[in-house]
Design a protein around this motif. Structure first.
Motif, PDB file in Angstrom:
ATOM      1  N   LEU A   4       0.820  -1.206   0.000  1.00 21.01           N
ATOM      2  CA  LEU A   4       0.000   0.000   0.000  1.00 21.01           C
ATOM      3  C   LEU A   4       0.856   1.259   0.000  1.00 21.01           C
ATOM      4  O   LEU A   4       1.989   1.239   0.474  1.00 21.01           O
ATOM      5  CB  LEU A   4      -0.883   0.035   1.258  1.00 21.01           C
ATOM      6  N   THR A   5       0.271   2.355  -0.489  1.00 20.28           N
ATOM      7  CA  THR A   5       0.907   3.655  -0.316  1.00 20.28           C
ATOM      8  C   THR A   5       0.632   4.102   1.118  1.00 20.28           C
ATOM      9  O   THR A   5      -0.248   3.551   1.797  1.00 20.28           O
ATOM     10  CB  THR A   5       0.331   4.713  -1.276  1.00 20.28           C
ATOM     11  N   ARG A   6       1.333   5.096   1.556  1.00 21.05           N
ATOM     12  CA  ARG A   6       1.121   5.648   2.901  1.00 21.05           C
ATOM     13  C   ARG A   6      -0.343   6.079   3.076  1.00 21.05           C
ATOM     14  O   ARG A   6      -0.950   5.821   4.110  1.00 21.05           O
ATOM     15  CB  ARG A   6       2.059   6.836   3.103  1.00 21.05           C
ATOM     16  N   GLU A   7      -0.889   6.742   2.044  1.00 22.08           N
ATOM     17  CA  GLU A   7      -2.262   7.241   2.121  1.00 22.08           C
ATOM     18  C   GLU A   7      -3.260   6.085   2.198  1.00 22.08           C
ATOM     19  O   GLU A   7      -4.192   6.107   3.005  1.00 22.08           O
ATOM     20  CB  GLU A   7      -2.581   8.141   0.920  1.00 22.08           C
ATOM     21  N   GLU A   8      -3.067   5.070   1.349  1.00 19.80           N
ATOM     22  CA  GLU A   8      -3.950   3.898   1.377  1.00 19.80           C
ATOM     23  C   GLU A   8      -3.894   3.209   2.730  1.00 19.80           C
ATOM     24  O   GLU A   8      -4.926   2.819   3.286  1.00 19.80           O
ATOM     25  CB  GLU A   8      -3.538   2.890   0.289  1.00 19.80           C
ATOM     26  N   SER A  57      12.737   2.234   2.485  1.00 17.89           N
ATOM     27  CA  SER A  57      13.052   2.370   1.060  1.00 17.89           C
ATOM     28  C   SER A  57      14.525   2.055   0.820  1.00 17.89           C
ATOM     29  O   SER A  57      15.330   2.028   1.760  1.00 17.89           O
ATOM     30  CB  SER A  57      12.751   3.793   0.587  1.00 17.89           C
ATOM     31  N   VAL A  91       4.015  -1.397   3.577  1.00 19.30           N
ATOM     32  CA  VAL A  91       4.055  -0.019   3.092  1.00 19.30           C
ATOM     33  C   VAL A  91       5.512   0.431   3.119  1.00 19.30           C
ATOM     34  O   VAL A  91       6.215   0.217   4.106  1.00 19.30           O
ATOM     35  CB  VAL A  91       3.125   0.907   3.918  1.00 19.30           C
ATOM     36  N   PHE A  93       8.471   3.163   3.207  1.00 19.66           N
ATOM     37  CA  PHE A  93       8.627   4.548   3.668  1.00 19.66           C
ATOM     38  C   PHE A  93      10.067   5.015   3.465  1.00 19.66           C
ATOM     39  O   PHE A  93      10.998   4.236   3.638  1.00 19.66           O
ATOM     40  CB  PHE A  93       8.163   4.710   5.126  1.00 19.66           C
TER      41      PHE A  93
END
Length: 157
Positions: A4-8, A57, A91, A93
């Motif tokens: 997922l993205t951070r927002e999701e 990351s 996720v 980061f």
């Protein structure tokens, strides 16, 4: 895919918590998966209903571990983690600590391995400020990616 993205991830956690689920978060580089990771993640999963793993990351891993790391790219590391029974979502980061991602996710429980102390973690303040709990899990002694890399280098020589 469960990456997922951070927002999701933030929206997901919000919904899960509203429905009464206990969301567990942990983080790390997870560069070369080994049995120590597996035991740790299985124990983390037992702390709640959903386990989300924050994956450093590639740039973050280089800053933390040096220019020769990571061995495996961030998407590969995240996908491998999602393939484990214990892990529900991953996720990625870019920061060196999980403080910002935890501020977004606001997990019920944040877990770290036995080689950490709750009071030394920069994220403890953020977790507790948002009503969460920090737990330190069992140390899986002698099992680390650094040890695997060292053994490979020794065998090569």
């Amino acid at each position: 895919m469960s990456i997922l993205t951070r927002e999701e991830a933030g929206k997901l956690v919000e919904g899960l918590k509203e429905s009464g689920k206990k969301v567990v978060f942990t983080n790390g580089c997870f560069d070369i998966l080994h049995v120590g990771h597996l035991r740790y993640l299985n124990e983390a999963r037992e702390c709640g209903d959903i386990l989300i793993v924050g994956v450093n990351s590639d740039d973050s891993v280089r800053r933390l571990k040096g220019p020769t790391r990571p061995i495996n790219g961030e998407m590969d590391r995240a996908e491998l983690l999602c393939g484990l029974k214990a892990v529900d979502y991953a996720v990625i980061f870019p920061e060196d600590t999980p403080v910002e991602i935890i501020e977004t996710l606001k997990p019920s429980i944040h877990v770290k391995g036995g080689d950490y102390k709750k009071e030394d973690l920069p994220e403890t303040v953020v977790v507790e400020k948002n009503g969460g709990e920090v737990r330190i899990l069992t140390l899986v002694d002698g099992k680390s990616t650094s040890n695997v890399v060292k053994k490979i280098a020794e065998n090569k020589n």
